[in-house]
Motif scaffolding. Structure first.
Motif, mmCIF file in Angstrom:
data_model
loop_
_atom_site.group_PDB
_atom_site.id
_atom_site.type_symbol
_atom_site.label_atom_id
_atom_site.label_comp_id
_atom_site.label_asym_id
_atom_site.label_seq_id
_atom_site.Cartn_x
_atom_site.Cartn_y
_atom_site.Cartn_z
ATOM 1 N N THR A 1 0.731 -1.300 0.069
ATOM 2 C CA THR A 1 0.335 -0.031 0.176
ATOM 3 C C THR A 1 0.835 1.353 0.355
ATOM 4 O O THR A 1 1.972 1.042 0.054
ATOM 5 N N GLN A 2 -0.025 2.248 -0.092
ATOM 6 C CA GLN A 2 1.091 3.393 -0.171
ATOM 7 C C GLN A 2 1.712 4.182 0.822
ATOM 8 O O GLN A 2 2.610 4.174 1.223
ATOM 9 N N GLN A 3 0.701 3.167 1.636
ATOM 10 C CA GLN A 3 1.190 3.789 3.315
ATOM 11 C C GLN A 3 2.460 3.019 3.783
ATOM 12 O O GLN A 3 3.308 3.449 4.530
ATOM 13 N N GLN A 4 2.425 1.501 3.646
ATOM 14 C CA GLN A 4 3.866 1.290 3.523
ATOM 15 C C GLN A 4 5.195 0.918 2.285
ATOM 16 O O GLN A 4 6.117 1.107 2.999
ATOM 17 N N HIS B 233 5.589 3.564 1.744
ATOM 18 C CA HIS B 233 6.410 5.705 2.362
ATOM 19 C C HIS B 233 6.911 5.381 3.606
ATOM 20 O O HIS B 233 7.924 5.663 4.349
ATOM 21 N N SER B 234 6.179 4.282 3.966
ATOM 22 C CA SER B 234 7.300 3.674 6.121
ATOM 23 C C SER B 234 8.322 3.316 6.121
ATOM 24 O O SER B 234 9.547 3.515 5.927
ATOM 25 N N LYS C 77 6.779 11.096 0.626
ATOM 26 C CA LYS C 77 5.418 10.888 0.604
ATOM 27 C C LYS C 77 4.751 11.228 -1.095
ATOM 28 O O LYS C 77 4.742 10.397 -1.244
#
Length: 214
Positions: A103-106, A108-109, A126
């Motif tokens: 996912t985009q959050q993953q 980014h992390s 981001k």
């Protein structure tokens, strides 16, 4: 190992960019003027040139590479793009082979960790994560598992085109020669007639020859 320095604030335009590239003849050099000719005249569109370089579509002089030309084939374009993404984000793929599923959050992390100490602030990371996810949506990673890359296949096919044409012409010439040789053959048939005073026997033999040999 690599991470991109290029990024775009118009990730939503990636699909339009790539479609325009496939529908246009490859330029000698991919310039801002060429991009404007594809109807992308905004200054924000220009950053896409840097992305093409990091995808391996352009060399350092903005000249289209073999990968660029391979991408022009609609049948393998999404696979060729996947190769470029893997190269552009090789550090990320070294952590997860299926990074394209993240996912985009993953993403980014993971990128925050990978970019640590490299002068990228969180907002920029981001943005790069957004670019990555947008690119992956246009690529086909599942079909891109051959040991020989699609780029190499296309390059080999292009380089061997002239040689294959010569083979076809040679084969055609050989067939023509064989046909001429066969047509020029002469056949001699020796018939040993039996000793007989019965004319009907000879008539039957010659009639059979005519029927079967024309």
């Amino acid at each position: 190992m690599a991470l991109p320095n290029s990024y775009s604030v118009k990730a939503g335009a990636f699909q339009a960019y790539f479609e325009a590239i496939r529908n246009a003849q490859a330029p000698e050099r991919f310039t801002v003027k060429f991009l404007e000719g594809l109807e992308f005249a905004s200054t924000n569109d220009r950053t896409f040139i840097g992305i093409l370089k990091e995808l391996g579509f352009l060399d350092t002089n903005n000249v289209p590479t073999k990968r660029y030309y391979a991408f022009l084939d609609n049948e393998v374009a999404s696979q060729v793009l996947a190769e470029g993404i893997k190269e552009m984000f090789s550090d990320l793929f070294s952590i997860r082979k299926d990074a394209y599923k993240m996912t985009q959050q993953q993403v980014h992390s993971k990128l925050r960790t990978l970019y640590a100490g490299k002068g990228k602030n969180d907002n920029l990371i981001k943005l790069i994560a957004t670019n990555f996810v947008a690119l992956c949506k246009l690529a086909d990673f599942e079909s891109n598992k051959d040991e020989i890359t699609t780029t190499d296949i296309k390059a080999e096919a292009h380089e061997g085109k002239e040689e294959k044409t010569d083979v076809k012409e040679e084969t055609s010439e050989h067939r023509r020669i064989r046909k001429l040789n066969l047509d020029s053959l002469q056949y001699h048939i020796n018939v040993i007639l039996p000793e007989t005073k019965d004319q009907a026997v000879y008539d039957a033999i010659f009639k059979s020859l005519r029927d079967h040999l024309g």
